[in-house]
Design a protein around this motif. Sequence first.
Motif, PDB file in Angstrom:
ATOM      1  N   ASP A   1       0.827  -1.207   0.000  1.00  0.00           N
ATOM      2  CA  ASP A   1       0.000   0.000   0.000  1.00  0.00           C
ATOM      3  C   ASP A   1       0.864   1.261   0.000  1.00  0.00           C
ATOM      4  OD1 ASP A   1      -2.369  -1.359  -0.072  1.00  0.00           O
ATOM      5  OD2 ASP A   1      -2.673  -1.341   2.109  1.00  0.00           O
TER       6      ASP A   1
ATOM      7  N   SER B   1       1.095   4.183  -2.909  1.00  0.00           N
ATOM      8  CA  SER B   1       0.875   5.608  -2.637  1.00  0.00           C
ATOM      9  C   SER B   1       1.981   6.472  -3.226  1.00  0.00           C
ATOM     10  CB  SER B   1       0.793   5.842  -1.128  1.00  0.00           C
ATOM     11  OG  SER B   1       2.080   5.706  -0.518  1.00  0.00           O
TER      12      SER B   1
ATOM     13  N   ASP C   1       4.382   7.656  -1.618  1.00  0.00           N
ATOM     14  CA  ASP C   1       4.818   8.584  -0.569  1.00  0.00           C
ATOM     15  C   ASP C   1       6.111   8.062   0.058  1.00  0.00           C
ATOM     16  OD1 ASP C   1       5.242  10.113   1.694  1.00  0.00           O
ATOM     17  OD2 ASP C   1       3.113  10.250   2.196  1.00  0.00           O
TER      18      ASP C   1
END
Length: 551
Positions: free
Chosen positions: A394, A398, A400
């Motif tokens: 995940d 993202s 990030d």
Amino acid sequence: MKTKCARLSTLPDHVVDAVYLESELDEYRGNPFIEALPPIPSNRRLAAMLPERPRYGEHERDLPRHLRTHCILRLLDYFEPLGRHYDIANRVDLIMRSGYRKRNPHGPEFRRRLQENYEKLQCPDSQIEMDWAESAETLAQSMSMALIGVSGVGKTRSLKRALSQYPQAIRHKALSNLVQIPWLIVECPHDGSVKQLCLQFFKTVDRVVGAKYAERFGSKGVTTEQRLLEVAQIARAHAIGVIVFDELQHIRPAGEGGIEKMLNFFVTLVNHSESPVILVGTMAAQHLLQIDFRQGRRATGLGALVWPQFEPGEEWDYLKKEIWKYQWTEKSSPFTEEVSQVFDNRTQGVTDLAVKLYILSQYRAIVTRTEQVTADLMNQVAEEDFALLEPMLDALRSGDPLKIARFDDLRPLDFETTLARENLRTQPPIDVVALQRSLVDQEKMRRAQTLEALRSAGVSAENAALAVETFFNSAPDTTAAQAATDALKLLGMDRPPRRQSKAKAKASIDIDSLSHDDLRRAVHDGKATGSTAHDALEKLGVVRGPQAVFE
């Protein structure tokens, strides 16, 4: 001149004797540390040396299932070089040769620095601490670099493939049997202390050259500065070409200024040993290189490389298609767009996960006898076996960097445990009761066959049963044929009867004229009363039953 280099009485088998190749460049010519290395690699040479592809043949798809499940595991060794891997191999070669430029053993500078390091080791601790602090502020001209990337993208594997083109230890007979170490990989300790890192360095050198530095220099009561100089002295004495410090994210603050002290260690090591270093770690180690400006400059000698996961594109598609060629299922599975999307979504461009997802999918297809890998099967395997990786996946989805660094210490896959779990999930349970019943039934059948064979050979029912009981109690796994043969041997009944001529066979015999001790009359009289030939002869005392043999 005194040095801290140990005398090596017995060298490991992987140590080779130097063979010198004259360098094509003037700045490298005449330096035995450089000319003992293979030629500067071209991309063509790297294309032949970097790949690691498993053995594979289409005929192996016809092998039994239990063999094919082992063939699949060959993919764990698979390595397909892409653009970033050629780049790192070229950088490693540049760093190594550049580091050797000013360490020519025939030049006065090499001996002078050895002597300086030795004299510092002889100084009081207070003087060593002052020199150590000063050296951390002075950057040598040796090039070093850092390689930071997502777990599972092949950082360490790529470096090992790049370094595999060089011997790890070379003996120079013309230099008083000096053993050169072109490369060394040291894993950073989990506790992140300088002391433990130095000890790990000593142990690694010991494995390479067969020395006992850990035993000599790993004792307690030695200051960090003293131990660092010992590391630098050994690195210089063995002419280490490049030192790779792997798993940099293991470094943790140890008290006030712990991280800075560790980073100063790398700078000081390069200055004293002139051995370039390559710092390798996950995204969680990125902040360690940015915490100190001096270390940031050190790591950018040839760049602080950041390797993210692969994005969908030409290289990633090429890698997926190359992996897909290795199929050990009975049914061929085409590489479809749907399969490609499963790779993208379930592994997020992490090569380690892509290979292991394919291995586990083939394994399930074989053991469940579906014998074909499909997108649905791959999704099912990922759903069940990659469940613990979802936080990391995940974070990768993202994009990030903070999220990625947070979950980066989660290992890509504990493959051995996952494979064992997959085996338990897919293999039918073993019915121990049925298996034991089958073994008992087989023994009963062998006993019955042996009994029948003995009765057919003329052995009485009582003696045949006793023989069967005796033989199978002592050897339960014996075959019926072997048990019958051995029993007849003990009974003396294993000799084949003599053949009679047709004339003798037709001649009539007057039984009444024979004496009562005659075997022929005994057999004849026994048959008349319903006895077997064996019983009649036993009654006469000519043969003995198995009871007499076994007593």
